[in-house]
Design an enzyme around this catalytic site. Sequence first.
Site, mmCIF file in Angstrom:
data_model
loop_
_atom_site.group_PDB
_atom_site.id
_atom_site.type_symbol
_atom_site.label_atom_id
_atom_site.label_comp_id
_atom_site.label_asym_id
_atom_site.label_seq_id
_atom_site.Cartn_x
_atom_site.Cartn_y
_atom_site.Cartn_z
ATOM 1 N N TYR A 222 0.845 -1.209 0.000
ATOM 2 C CA TYR A 222 0.000 0.000 0.000
ATOM 3 C C TYR A 222 0.876 1.253 0.000
ATOM 4 O O TYR A 222 0.647 2.191 -0.781
ATOM 5 C CB TYR A 222 -0.923 -0.034 1.225
ATOM 6 C CG TYR A 222 -1.777 1.194 1.392
ATOM 7 C CD1 TYR A 222 -2.873 1.426 0.558
ATOM 8 C CD2 TYR A 222 -1.505 2.135 2.389
ATOM 9 C CE1 TYR A 222 -3.661 2.564 0.709
ATOM 10 C CE2 TYR A 222 -2.284 3.262 2.550
ATOM 11 C CZ TYR A 222 -3.362 3.481 1.713
ATOM 12 O OH TYR A 222 -4.140 4.603 1.877
ATOM 13 N N LYS B 104 1.167 4.581 -2.579
ATOM 14 C CA LYS B 104 0.981 5.976 -2.146
ATOM 15 C C LYS B 104 2.254 6.789 -2.406
ATOM 16 O O LYS B 104 2.170 7.967 -2.752
ATOM 17 C CB LYS B 104 0.568 6.019 -0.669
ATOM 18 C CG LYS B 104 -0.843 5.471 -0.435
ATOM 19 C CD LYS B 104 -1.888 6.417 -0.993
ATOM 20 C CE LYS B 104 -3.212 5.779 -1.282
ATOM 21 N NZ LYS B 104 -4.189 6.698 -1.873
#
Length: 279
Positions: free
Chosen positions: A147, A151
């Site tokens: 994740y 980002k």
Amino acid sequence: MLITGASSGLGLETALYLAERGMRVYASMPNLEERSTLETGARERDVSLRMLELDITRPASIDAAVRTIVQETGGIGGLVNNAGTRLRGCFEDLADDELRTLFDTNVFGTMAVTRAVLPAMRAAGHGRIVMMTSVAGRIGSFGVGGYCATKFAQEGLGESLALELAPFGIQVVLVEPGIVNTTAWGVHRVVARGANDLRGPYFAWFHRAEQLADAFVRSSPIRPQDVAEAVHRALSARRPRLRYLVGRRAATVIGLRRHVPGELFERFYFGQLMRRVLR
Ligand SMILES: NC(=O)c1ccc[n+]([C@@H]2O[C@H](COP(=O)([O-])OP(=O)(O)OC[C@H]3O[C@@H](n4cnc5c(N)ncnc54)[C@H](OP(=O)(O)O)[C@@H]3O)[C@@H](O)[C@H]2O)c1
């Protein structure tokens, strides 16, 4: 304003918040059958917005949504790249297909929607693009490497795009919330298959890290409205900043990282985290 991922969480609140403040909002979601919470919110808050189907991983869906907006309004004033998904687990527990699904949405989907709105914005000579990144796009953590990688990618893309698009009168803004208690931490939580294997080498540490994350979620003072307010500022400020951090904890951590010499910060911040994960 086109908002992606407006069926729940931060996208839903942002759509309502912007519409309440008089913006003409296209609130999109991958499946319009999921629109009931947004519909109820719009009714309760007495705002009108237009709902659109838009799956950011499907080129035909992106083209159709952008075409509809341009036909109905003559252009696209702003895009809020909010849609996103999660993947929790230590890197060795993340399967290739799980990582690809994550990147297809958070990175390639965000890129595809951005690419689709740019011709209309360039033609108009103005526009705003908001990337809903995260503190996880500025600092890594335990058990969320996949994740965080998406980002960090959004941050790098956004920063570069801000430079490339400025000469066309288009501003790119990164909104970076800390933890906010949304469906992402509940029904939308995605844990890698491998992370739930009791015999896995990371199992105990990962699940301890999950408990810590949940404690942060429960105690986080950031509300979805705080994020929506930052998006509103990013879209309406005469001269928007490149970054809007949301939340005091987030600002403290990023501020410390900026001002405390690298090694010291890493020893203190990551050291604290690892002591709690490994204990
Ligand atoms: N909550 C936090 O702590 C936090 C902190 C920092 C940043 N963020 C970022 O904020 C954004 C929103 O997060 P959230 O907490 O509001 O999560 P959420 O409640 O899970 O909402 C995610 C939204 O994205 C949509 N979505 C997922 N895949 C999509 C696709 N392929 N095409 C279009 N839409 C898609 C979902 O639609 P459906 O459910 O209808 O499929 C949903 O509306 C994400 O980018 C997240 O990384 C969240």
